[in-house]
Enzyme design. Structure first.
Site, PDB file in Angstrom:
ATOM      1  N   CYS A  94      -0.005   3.352  11.520  1.00  0.00           N
ATOM      2  CA  CYS A  94       0.255   4.597  12.247  1.00  0.00           C
ATOM      3  C   CYS A  94      -0.896   4.809  13.224  1.00  0.00           C
ATOM      4  O   CYS A  94      -1.596   5.808  13.201  1.00  0.00           O
ATOM      5  CB  CYS A  94       0.378   5.780  11.291  1.00  0.00           C
ATOM      6  SG  CYS A  94       0.959   7.269  12.133  1.00  0.00           S
ATOM      7  N   ASP A 105       1.856  -1.518   5.031  1.00  0.00           N
ATOM      8  CA  ASP A 105       1.588  -0.300   5.807  1.00  0.00           C
ATOM      9  C   ASP A 105       0.143   0.068   5.514  1.00  0.00           C
ATOM     10  O   ASP A 105      -0.153   0.835   4.608  1.00  0.00           O
ATOM     11  CB  ASP A 105       2.555   0.801   5.381  1.00  0.00           C
ATOM     12  CG  ASP A 105       2.355   2.093   6.151  1.00  0.00           C
ATOM     13  OD1 ASP A 105       1.617   2.067   7.157  1.00  0.00           O
ATOM     14  OD2 ASP A 105       2.912   3.127   5.748  1.00  0.00           O
ATOM     15  N   CYS A 140       0.880  -1.179   0.000  1.00  0.00           N
ATOM     16  CA  CYS A 140       0.000   0.000   0.000  1.00  0.00           C
ATOM     17  C   CYS A 140       0.915   1.224   0.000  1.00  0.00           C
ATOM     18  O   CYS A 140       1.090   1.888   1.014  1.00  0.00           O
ATOM     19  CB  CYS A 140      -0.913   0.015   1.225  1.00  0.00           C
ATOM     20  SG  CYS A 140      -1.839  -1.510   1.489  1.00  0.00           S
ATOM     21  N   ALA A 141       1.480   1.525  -1.145  1.00  0.00           N
ATOM     22  CA  ALA A 141       2.683   2.349  -1.199  1.00  0.00           C
ATOM     23  C   ALA A 141       2.448   3.840  -1.046  1.00  0.00           C
ATOM     24  O   ALA A 141       3.338   4.564  -0.615  1.00  0.00           O
ATOM     25  CB  ALA A 141       3.422   2.097  -2.510  1.00  0.00           C
ATOM     26  N   GLU A 144      -0.010   0.603  -5.512  1.00  0.00           N
ATOM     27  CA  GLU A 144      -0.936   1.568  -4.919  1.00  0.00           C
ATOM     28  C   GLU A 144      -2.267   1.496  -5.654  1.00  0.00           C
ATOM     29  O   GLU A 144      -2.309   1.427  -6.886  1.00  0.00           O
ATOM     30  CB  GLU A 144      -0.344   2.979  -4.991  1.00  0.00           C
ATOM     31  CG  GLU A 144      -1.307   4.098  -4.628  1.00  0.00           C
ATOM     32  CD  GLU A 144      -1.952   3.941  -3.251  1.00  0.00           C
ATOM     33  OE1 GLU A 144      -3.175   4.168  -3.150  1.00  0.00           O
ATOM     34  OE2 GLU A 144      -1.248   3.555  -2.300  1.00  0.00           O
ATOM     35  N   PRO A 158       1.768   7.614   0.032  1.00  0.00           N
ATOM     36  CA  PRO A 158       2.302   8.439  -1.058  1.00  0.00           C
ATOM     37  C   PRO A 158       3.737   8.139  -1.465  1.00  0.00           C
ATOM     38  O   PRO A 158       4.283   8.818  -2.319  1.00  0.00           O
ATOM     39  CB  PRO A 158       2.188   9.850  -0.492  1.00  0.00           C
ATOM     40  CG  PRO A 158       2.384   9.675   0.971  1.00  0.00           C
ATOM     41  CD  PRO A 158       1.748   8.356   1.316  1.00  0.00           C
ATOM     42  N   GLY A 159       4.376   7.150  -0.821  1.00  0.00           N
ATOM     43  CA  GLY A 159       5.659   6.700  -1.339  1.00  0.00           C
ATOM     44  C   GLY A 159       6.872   6.981  -0.486  1.00  0.00           C
ATOM     45  O   GLY A 159       7.995   6.685  -0.905  1.00  0.00           O
TER      46      GLY A 159
END
Length: 440
Positions: free
Chosen positions: A381, A328, A258-259, A283, A261-262
């Protein structure tokens, strides 16, 4: 009878516009602020930032104060009027703005931005707000509350978040953890491994990550950031990526599931290249995939990272195609309330079931995506148990590795076999990390 002359205040007008974007259109306060405050003098920019961020941070408490002062439910007031009252309340209770100036300027703002008809209402309510300081209001609002209820009010958190934190923190740390959510972090930069050296960032090196540095000011003014050889990333995010790279795993390509914003993709891409491997960054959303590609733009051959648009719940790759995978996952973001203070009031306990179901699906995909012996880093997070340990507990076909052993330099981060970082302990976002090895 002539109407009073209204004075337009550019800084307060911008703050009102941003607040309307946040609560009317779902914008992120930090992004909307960045777009709106360009061109302001430094003092005005700082005033706008504090006015918006502080109002968003204490919004739930301010709403209780406004309701008590007005003697009416907030939904009986026009939403734009509520936002004006929130801005006025923050000036009265938390900023060094004289009472007369705070009320007068806020009434002018309401008259100019909404209409003269609301000026009297705004004036009357703010005068009642000004009758007490913040300590007096907290005392009034806390009547009949238990200890956690009083703590929630004092630290500007919804009660449900306080209860969740109490599940995972020692009692003597709870107040410190909540208070840390109210302290804006300093900008943290990170190099792309193999493309830049940390010394090029300037500033103060991060405590544990070998890739980062804290540096005040506009990151885009730093040469290596502008060139794509470095970026902006919290130290906690750097550490979880480093832990995955340190784990023993078979040879083979790496996956960021789930890349967008990178940021983590860019760090992992450099670490993968150092190991002679390729990173594939996947993504779901095309616009976020473009952000990933931009973060990876400075990498060239060999092993130039690949960005794809794909739904990780229906993967575009075969099972067992990768050696390592980072999951992530989308979450409530409650670990980053320092950066997005409005999230504490925007998120609700009812958001959890849908997010948890998605998190379980994505973790299952990540496990299937690695070969036997491959390693998955499950990252959120958020320190909420429902999004962390409870999701990992449902994983099958894996052995849980000791994540703290892969970050031995970071103190007080171990939560059993998992890593849980905290703003009050580590000065990072509240990142959670589990490392899982797929069984044969």
């Amino acid at each position: 009878m002539s109407r009073p002359t209204r004075r337009k205040d550019a800084a307060r007008t911008i703050a009102f516009t941003v607040l309307r974007e946040v609560w009317g259109n779902g914008a992120y306060a930090n992004l909307a602020l960045g777009q709106r405050r360009e061109g302001l003098h430094a003092a005005d920019a700082a005033f706008v930032t504090e006015l918006v961020s502080g109002t968003c941070r204490a919004l739930g408490t301010y709403d209780l104060i406004i309701a008590r002062a007005s003697g009416r439910a907030l939904n009986s007031l026009q939403p734009a009027v509520v936002d004006v009252l929130r801005l006025g309340t923050h000036q009265l209770l938390a900023m060094r703005v004289p009472t007369h100036a705070a009320i007068s300027a806020t009434v002018d703002l309401a008259a100019l931005q909404i209409g003269e008809r609301v000026a009297g209402t705004v004036n009357a309510i703010l005068r009642k707000v000004a009758a007490h300081d913040v300590a007096g209001w907290l005392e009034l609002l806390s009547e009949g509350s238990d200890e956690r209820g009083r703590l929630a009010l004092a630290t500007n958190h919804p009660r449900w978040i306080v209860d969740a934190w109490a599940q995972v923190l020692p009692a003597d740390e709870l107040a410190d953890a909540l208070a840390a959510d109210n302290v804006a972090p300093s900008p943290c930069l990170v190099v792309r491994p193999g493309l830049a050296d940390r010394a090029e960032l300037g500033g103060t090196p991060t405590r544990w990550s070998p890739f980062g540095a804290h540096r005040d000011g506009d990151p885009s003014a730093v040469d290596v950031v502008r060139e794509g050889r470095a970026g902006v990333q919290d130290e906690g995010s750097q550490l979880v990526a480093l832990a995955l790279a340190r784990a023993t795993a078979p040879a083979g390509p790496w996956l960021d599931l789930c890349a967008g914003p990178g940021g983590k993709s860019a760090l992992l891409a450099g670490l993968a290249r150092e190991a002679g491997e390729l990173l594939v960054a996947s993504e779901l959303q095309p616009h976020r995939a473009r952000l990933v590609a931009d973060n990876l733009r400075a990498y060239r051959e060999p092993n130039r990272p690949v960005t794809i648009v794909a739904d990780a719940t229906r993967p575009a790759w075969r099972d067992g195609a990768f050696a390592r995978a980072l999951a992530d996952v989308p979450c409530t973001g409650l670990g980053a309330l320092r950066r997005r203070p409005e999230s504490r009031w925007r998120r609700k306990p009812t958001d959890l079931p849908g997010l948890v179901a998605l998190q379980r699906d994505l973790l299952s995909t990540a496990i299937r995506s690695v070969a036997p012996g491959g390693v998955v880093a499950y990252v959120t997070c958020s320190p909420h148990p429902a999004e962390t340990v409870e999701v990992v507990a449902g994983a099958t076909g894996v052995t849980v590795l000791s994540a703290p052993e892969h970050l031995p330099e970071v103190p007080d981060a171990a939560s059993g076999d998992f890593v849980q970082l905290w703003p009050h302990r580590h000065g990072t976002d509240a990142m959670f990390l589990a490392l899982l090895r797929r069984n044969a």
